[in-house]
Design a protein around this motif. Structure first.
Motif, short mmCIF file in Angstrom:
data_model
loop_
_atom_site.label_atom_id
_atom_site.label_comp_id
_atom_site.label_asym_id
_atom_site.label_seq_id
_atom_site.Cartn_x
_atom_site.Cartn_y
_atom_site.Cartn_z
N GLU A 144 0.75 -1.14 -0.16
CA GLU A 144 -0.10 0.06 -0.05
C GLU A 144 0.92 1.18 0.01
O GLU A 144 0.64 2.27 -0.71
CB GLU A 144 -0.75 0.01 1.32
CG GLU A 144 -1.82 1.22 1.02
CD GLU A 144 -2.96 0.91 2.24
OE1 GLU A 144 -3.55 2.01 2.77
OE2 GLU A 144 -3.35 -0.25 2.45
N ALA A 145 2.06 1.21 0.77
CA ALA A 145 2.69 2.32 0.75
C ALA A 145 3.47 2.62 -0.65
O ALA A 145 3.81 3.57 -0.94
CB ALA A 145 3.98 2.15 1.75
N GLU A 146 3.89 1.47 -1.12
CA GLU A 146 4.50 1.71 -2.37
C GLU A 146 3.60 2.04 -3.57
O GLU A 146 3.90 2.75 -4.48
CB GLU A 146 5.11 0.21 -3.04
CG GLU A 146 5.85 0.21 -4.18
CD GLU A 146 6.54 -1.22 -4.38
OE1 GLU A 146 6.35 -1.46 -5.78
OE2 GLU A 146 6.84 -1.85 -3.56
N ALA A 147 2.33 1.62 -3.38
CA ALA A 147 1.30 2.00 -4.32
C ALA A 147 0.89 3.55 -4.04
O ALA A 147 0.80 4.36 -4.98
CB ALA A 147 -0.19 1.29 -4.05
N VAL A 148 0.86 4.01 -2.87
CA VAL A 148 0.69 5.38 -2.63
C VAL A 148 1.88 6.24 -3.15
O VAL A 148 1.64 7.50 -3.71
CB VAL A 148 0.62 5.57 -1.03
CG1 VAL A 148 0.74 7.22 -0.80
CG2 VAL A 148 -0.70 5.12 -0.68
N GLU A 149 3.14 5.82 -2.88
CA GLU A 149 4.27 6.56 -3.58
C GLU A 149 4.47 6.45 -5.14
O GLU A 149 4.52 7.49 -5.54
CB GLU A 149 5.61 5.71 -2.91
CG GLU A 149 6.95 6.46 -3.27
CD GLU A 149 8.07 5.61 -2.62
OE1 GLU A 149 9.08 5.82 -3.37
OE2 GLU A 149 8.03 5.09 -1.53
N ASN A 150 3.99 5.41 -5.71
CA ASN A 150 3.78 5.35 -7.12
C ASN A 150 2.80 6.49 -7.37
O ASN A 150 3.00 7.08 -8.51
CB ASN A 150 3.30 4.04 -7.59
CG ASN A 150 4.73 3.15 -7.69
OD1 ASN A 150 5.55 3.49 -7.50
ND2 ASN A 150 4.23 1.83 -7.64
N GLU A 151 1.49 6.50 -6.78
CA GLU A 151 0.58 7.48 -7.10
C GLU A 151 0.99 8.84 -6.84
O GLU A 151 0.88 9.78 -7.63
CB GLU A 151 -0.67 7.25 -6.32
CG GLU A 151 -1.78 7.89 -6.64
CD GLU A 151 -3.00 7.74 -6.05
OE1 GLU A 151 -3.86 8.53 -5.96
OE2 GLU A 151 -3.01 6.65 -5.42
#
Length: 186
Positions: free
Chosen positions: A30-37
């Motif tokens: 989730e942190a990686e997805a937020v960072e990508n977004e």
């Protein structure tokens, strides 16, 4: 402790570890997805800022160009009028040159008169082409375009009618440039 009790504890610990591992893996994902977004949004923001800067610069350039064109249009607004006056000047120059010829005075006078009449017509045509017209002499008196400098008794003309014109008036389209100086009947 019996074996059974130990075995009961082991699966529970494995489940707890697995849930912790799963929840930490989920958090990392989730942190990686937020960072990508966030990175995508940051890139989009930079793109939009760049587009805004370009559009703003284009707008400033267009504004400056229109200002220059407006200045040029005002500066050279009378160019067509001036070009139409050049042939009139040529005609006047020709009339002045003919006055110095060694021809018979009566013949010279007739040619000079004819040249002046043609130049006058040419001048009136050029003025009319650009919207400048003479105020008609046979119109009824209009204080907007006539200036009554004298009033006389005249039985041949109705009261308020123009009897004589001292100075011709001119209009530019519908706006008076110079009022006609006239004598009006009482």
């Amino acid at each position: 402790m019996s074996k059974e009790e130990l075995q009961d504890d082991i699966p529970q610990n494995e489940e707890e570890i697995t849930e912790e591992e799963i929840s930490s893996d989920d958090a990392e994902a989730e942190a990686e997805a937020v960072e990508n977004e966030f990175e995508l949004l940051e890139a989009e923001l930079m793109t939009l800022k760049d587009k805004y800067a370009r559009v703003h610069a284009d707008f400033d350039n267009i504004k400056k160009r229109l200002e220059r064109e407006k200045y040029t249009a005002v500066e050279y607004a009378n160019e067509k009028f001036a070009k139409d006056m050049i042939p009139v000047m040529d005609s006047l120059q020709a009339a002045m040159n003919s006055a110095t010829s060694d021809a018979d005075k009566a013949e010279l006078f007739d040619k000079l008169k004819e040249g002046i009449e043609l130049t006058h017509k040419q001048f009136i045509t050029a003025l009319e082409k650009h919207g400048v017209t003479m105020v008609a002499h046979d119109e009824p008196f209009d204080p907007n375009i006539h200036n009554a400098v004298q009033a006389v008794d005249n039985e041949d003309v109705e009261s308020g009618q123009i009897v004589q014109t001292f100075q011709t008036g001119y209009k530019y389209k519908n706006r008076p440039l110079r009022e006609a100086m006239v004598i009006v009947a009482n």
